[in-house]
Design an enzyme around this catalytic site. Structure first.
Site, PDB file in Angstrom:
ATOM      1  N   ARG A  19       0.836  -1.205   0.000  1.00  0.00           N
ATOM      2  CA  ARG A  19       0.000   0.000   0.000  1.00  0.00           C
ATOM      3  C   ARG A  19       0.879   1.266   0.000  1.00  0.00           C
ATOM      4  O   ARG A  19       0.946   1.985  -0.987  1.00  0.00           O
ATOM      5  CB  ARG A  19      -0.939  -0.041   1.221  1.00  0.00           C
ATOM      6  N   ASP A  20       1.588   1.493   1.094  1.00  0.00           N
ATOM      7  CA  ASP A  20       2.375   2.734   1.200  1.00  0.00           C
ATOM      8  C   ASP A  20       3.464   2.758   0.133  1.00  0.00           C
ATOM      9  O   ASP A  20       3.771   3.812  -0.443  1.00  0.00           O
ATOM     10  CB  ASP A  20       2.995   2.817   2.603  1.00  0.00           C
ATOM     11  N   HIS A 211       5.088   4.243  12.782  1.00  0.00           N
ATOM     12  CA  HIS A 211       5.147   4.170  11.306  1.00  0.00           C
ATOM     13  C   HIS A 211       6.171   5.222  10.886  1.00  0.00           C
ATOM     14  O   HIS A 211       5.881   6.415  10.890  1.00  0.00           O
ATOM     15  CB  HIS A 211       3.743   4.475  10.758  1.00  0.00           C
ATOM     16  N   HIS A 213       8.887   6.759   8.266  1.00  0.00           N
ATOM     17  CA  HIS A 213       9.580   6.890   6.974  1.00  0.00           C
ATOM     18  C   HIS A 213      11.040   7.218   7.293  1.00  0.00           C
ATOM     19  O   HIS A 213      11.356   7.765   8.356  1.00  0.00           O
ATOM     20  CB  HIS A 213       8.902   7.957   6.119  1.00  0.00           C
ATOM     21  N   CYS A 244       4.548   9.135   0.325  1.00  0.00           N
ATOM     22  CA  CYS A 244       3.158   9.571   0.231  1.00  0.00           C
ATOM     23  C   CYS A 244       3.080  10.561  -0.916  1.00  0.00           C
ATOM     24  O   CYS A 244       3.880  11.499  -0.985  1.00  0.00           O
ATOM     25  CB  CYS A 244       2.708  10.224   1.536  1.00  0.00           C
ATOM     26  N   ASN A 253       9.322   3.857   3.753  1.00  0.00           N
ATOM     27  CA  ASN A 253       9.277   3.452   5.159  1.00  0.00           C
ATOM     28  C   ASN A 253      10.566   2.723   5.512  1.00  0.00           C
ATOM     29  O   ASN A 253      11.272   2.228   4.640  1.00  0.00           O
ATOM     30  CB  ASN A 253       8.138   2.457   5.374  1.00  0.00           C
TER      31      ASN A 253
HETATM   32  P1  HMG Z   1     -12.943  14.392  -2.365  1.00  0.00           P
HETATM   33  O1  HMG Z   1     -12.696  14.765  -3.787  1.00  0.00           O
HETATM   34  O2  HMG Z   1     -13.048  15.494  -1.350  1.00  0.00           O
HETATM   35  O3  HMG Z   1     -14.182  13.401  -2.221  1.00  0.00           O
HETATM   36  O4  HMG Z   1     -11.772  13.424  -1.926  1.00  0.00           O
HETATM   37  P2  HMG Z   1     -15.702  13.569  -2.499  1.00  0.00           P
HETATM   38  O5  HMG Z   1     -16.424  12.851  -1.411  1.00  0.00           O
HETATM   39  O6  HMG Z   1     -16.054  15.010  -2.780  1.00  0.00           O
HETATM   40  O7  HMG Z   1     -15.909  12.732  -3.864  1.00  0.00           O
HETATM   41  C1  HMG Z   1     -15.359  13.165  -5.100  1.00  0.00           C
HETATM   42  C2  HMG Z   1     -15.288  11.978  -6.064  1.00  0.00           C
HETATM   43  O8  HMG Z   1     -14.444  10.967  -5.508  1.00  0.00           O
HETATM   44  C3  HMG Z   1     -16.629  11.306  -6.288  1.00  0.00           C
HETATM   45  O9  HMG Z   1     -16.582  10.767  -7.596  1.00  0.00           O
HETATM   46  C4  HMG Z   1     -16.623  10.163  -5.311  1.00  0.00           C
HETATM   47  O10 HMG Z   1     -17.457   9.088  -5.694  1.00  0.00           O
HETATM   48  C5  HMG Z   1     -15.167   9.743  -5.364  1.00  0.00           C
HETATM   49  P3  HMG Z   1     -17.210  11.557  -8.845  1.00  0.00           P
HETATM   50  O11 HMG Z   1     -18.659  11.801  -8.476  1.00  0.00           O
HETATM   51  O12 HMG Z   1     -16.438  12.838  -8.998  1.00  0.00           O
HETATM   52  O13 HMG Z   1     -17.008  10.630 -10.001  1.00  0.00           O
HETATM   53  N1  HMG Z   1     -14.745   9.086  -4.116  1.00  0.00           N
HETATM   54  C6  HMG Z   1     -14.209   7.853  -4.047  1.00  0.00           C
HETATM   55  N2  HMG Z   1     -13.912   6.942  -4.985  1.00  0.00           N
HETATM   56  C7  HMG Z   1     -13.391   5.777  -4.568  1.00  0.00           C
HETATM   57  N3  HMG Z   1     -13.150   5.482  -3.274  1.00  0.00           N
HETATM   58  C8  HMG Z   1     -13.417   6.375  -2.313  1.00  0.00           C
HETATM   59  C9  HMG Z   1     -13.970   7.620  -2.686  1.00  0.00           C
HETATM   60  N4  HMG Z   1     -14.360   8.696  -1.990  1.00  0.00           N
HETATM   61  C10 HMG Z   1     -14.822   9.581  -2.869  1.00  0.00           C
HETATM   62  N5  HMG Z   1     -13.140   6.070  -1.033  1.00  0.00           N
HETATM   63  C11 HMG Z   1     -10.905  11.604  -0.620  1.00  0.00           C
HETATM   64  C12 HMG Z   1     -11.695  12.904  -0.605  1.00  0.00           C
HETATM   65  C13 HMG Z   1     -10.601  11.241   0.812  1.00  0.00           C
HETATM   66  C14 HMG Z   1     -11.736  10.527  -1.283  1.00  0.00           C
HETATM   67  C15 HMG Z   1      -9.609  11.834  -1.438  1.00  0.00           C
HETATM   68  O14 HMG Z   1      -8.961  12.950  -0.922  1.00  0.00           O
HETATM   69  C16 HMG Z   1      -8.689  10.664  -1.414  1.00  0.00           C
HETATM   70  O15 HMG Z   1      -8.994   9.604  -1.955  1.00  0.00           O
HETATM   71  N6  HMG Z   1      -7.509  10.806  -0.745  1.00  0.00           N
HETATM   72  C17 HMG Z   1      -6.605   9.685  -0.591  1.00  0.00           C
HETATM   73  C18 HMG Z   1      -5.257  10.183  -0.308  1.00  0.00           C
HETATM   74  C19 HMG Z   1      -4.333   9.011  -0.090  1.00  0.00           C
HETATM   75  O16 HMG Z   1      -4.666   7.865  -0.362  1.00  0.00           O
HETATM   76  N7  HMG Z   1      -3.130   9.329   0.410  1.00  0.00           N
HETATM   77  C20 HMG Z   1      -2.138   8.337   0.662  1.00  0.00           C
HETATM   78  C21 HMG Z   1      -2.464   7.449   1.825  1.00  0.00           C
HETATM   79  S1  HMG Z   1      -2.199   8.216   3.406  1.00  0.00           S
HETATM   80  C22 HMG Z   1      -0.515   7.963   3.709  1.00  0.00           C
HETATM   81  O17 HMG Z   1       0.206   7.490   2.863  1.00  0.00           O
HETATM   82  C23 HMG Z   1      -0.013   8.263   5.082  1.00  0.00           C
HETATM   83  C24 HMG Z   1       0.250   7.005   5.947  1.00  0.00           C
HETATM   84  O18 HMG Z   1       1.143   6.117   5.302  1.00  0.00           O
HETATM   85  C25 HMG Z   1       0.826   7.425   7.289  1.00  0.00           C
HETATM   86  C26 HMG Z   1       2.015   8.389   7.085  1.00  0.00           C
HETATM   87  O19 HMG Z   1       3.067   7.974   6.589  1.00  0.00           O
HETATM   88  O20 HMG Z   1       1.797   9.557   7.385  1.00  0.00           O
HETATM   89  C27 HMG Z   1      -1.066   6.243   6.229  1.00  0.00           C
HETATM   90 MG    MG Z   2       3.288   6.321   5.271  1.00  0.00          MG
END
Ligand code: HMG
Ligand code: MG
Length: 312
Positions: A19-20, A211, A213, A244, A253
């Protein structure tokens, strides 16, 4: 040398590489390769694997095949297959996919929350509330991740109070476990312990994880500093994959191989076979066409090569 008596006897590692790691690749990794990596990690004895994310494919196209990945993996009994779910839409996908655990992911910094999940910290909690309730009703475990606990790419310094604040919000909506994340790998051991202590003021030690990095090369030192507090769960990433998309410049990581080597050297059990783990790391590094980021894998590979019979 045996570990100090305050250290846990056994540590649970969560491999977040599929995933990450793979969310951060420029190219999309084929589903078959993701499935093979997850299965290789399970075969190596990794007890918990963050398999994919049910996030918007517009935001993170690399995870667009989440449902396929989950449908195709051969599940090994006893292994937890976790997925990221930022909202109810993501949770619905996770439920259909029969994920064992869902991860709601927030941040200790407002700016990062906006960049990563397009909402404020308070709004994120309102999105996580129904996810948590639905997961608990369905018997699915809920973990929380707090990004930027040791620094933010947009706001700079992050205080332990901010970590404690988000941990409290997550706790109060029923999130069962909290992960303290150093998203950009800037933390040092003292700061790590202060961030951990803020989370430990809210959650019991068994429900707090690290967690880290490894951008500044501090991740193993931060694991060690967390062990001193009795923390017994860590995320790590095979071959040191990761980053990220919303934290530019942050590297992968800490490598799972390196954490396993550290823990086994301290006499702490993980249940992981390092040789098989290295094979999983070699598999994904070969696919990505680059050398592993694991120092331990590189050292052991060089040792094996030196010992290999010379072909004539
Ligand atoms: P948004 O644009 O504000 O969402 O995004 P929305 O609710 O307004 O929806 C907009 C569109 O997205 C719609 O589709 C929804 O259906 C779709 P449209 O009508 O335009 O065709 N949608 C989705 N589609 C699939 N799955 C979903 C989903 N939700 C809405 N779950 C949202 C908000 C949270 C969805 C967006 O910002 C997003 O997906 N962000 C993900 C960011 C991400 O994955 N970042 C990396 C992971 S975090 C990380 O790596 C940190 C970690 O490792 C810890 C660390 O190291 O810090 C965990
Ligand atoms: Mg991370």
């Amino acid at each position: 040398m045996a570990a100090p008596s305050c250290f846990p006897k056994r540590v649970r590692l969560v491999d977040v590489g599929p995933r990450d790691g793979l969310q951060n690749e420029k190219g999309v990794v084929p589903t078959d390769v993701k499935v093979a990596l997850i299965e290789a990690l399970a075969d190596a004895g990794v007890p918990s694997i963050e398999a994919t994310s049910f996030v918007s494919p517009k935001w993170v196209p690399q995870m667009a095949d989440a449902a396929d990945v989950m449908a195709r993996i051969r599940r090994r009994p006893g292994v937890t297959y976790a997925v990221l779910t930022p909202n109810m839409k993501g949770f619905e996908g996770a439920l259909v996919a029969k994920a064992d655990e869902v991860v709601v992911f927030g941040a200790a910094s407002e700016a990062f929350s906006q960049k990563n999940i397009n909402c404020s910290i308070a709004e994120s909690i309102e999105r996580f509330r129904p996810v948590t309730r639905a997961a608990l009703d369905a018997g699915v475990r809920v973990r929380g991740a707090i990004s930027c606990c040791l620094g933010c790419p947009y706001e700079g310094e992050v205080k332990p109070e901010a970590v404690g604040y988000v941990a409290r919000l997550m706790h109060d909506i029923g999130v069962q476990h909290v992960g303290v994340a150093d998203t950009i790998g800037v933390g040092t051991p003292g700061a790590t312990q202060r961030a951990m202590e803020a989370a430990l003021a809210v959650y019991p030690v068994a429900e707090v994880s690290g967690h880290f990095h490894d951008t500044y090369g501090m991740a193993l030192a931060n694991v060690y500093a967390s062990l001193e507090l009795g923390i017994a769960t860590f995320d790590a990433s095979v071959a040191g994959l990761g980053g990220c998309p919303y934290a530019k410049g942050a590297t992968g990581n800490v490598a799972t191989e390196d954490v396993v080597y550290l823990l086994h050297g301290l006499g702490i059990e993980t249940g992981i076979d390092l040789t098989r783990l290295r094979a999983a790391g070699r598999f994904i590094s070969d696919h990505l066409g680059r050398a592993t980021n694991s120092r331990v894998a590189r050292a052991l590979d060089a040792k094996d090569a030196a010992l290999a019979p010379v072909s004539t």
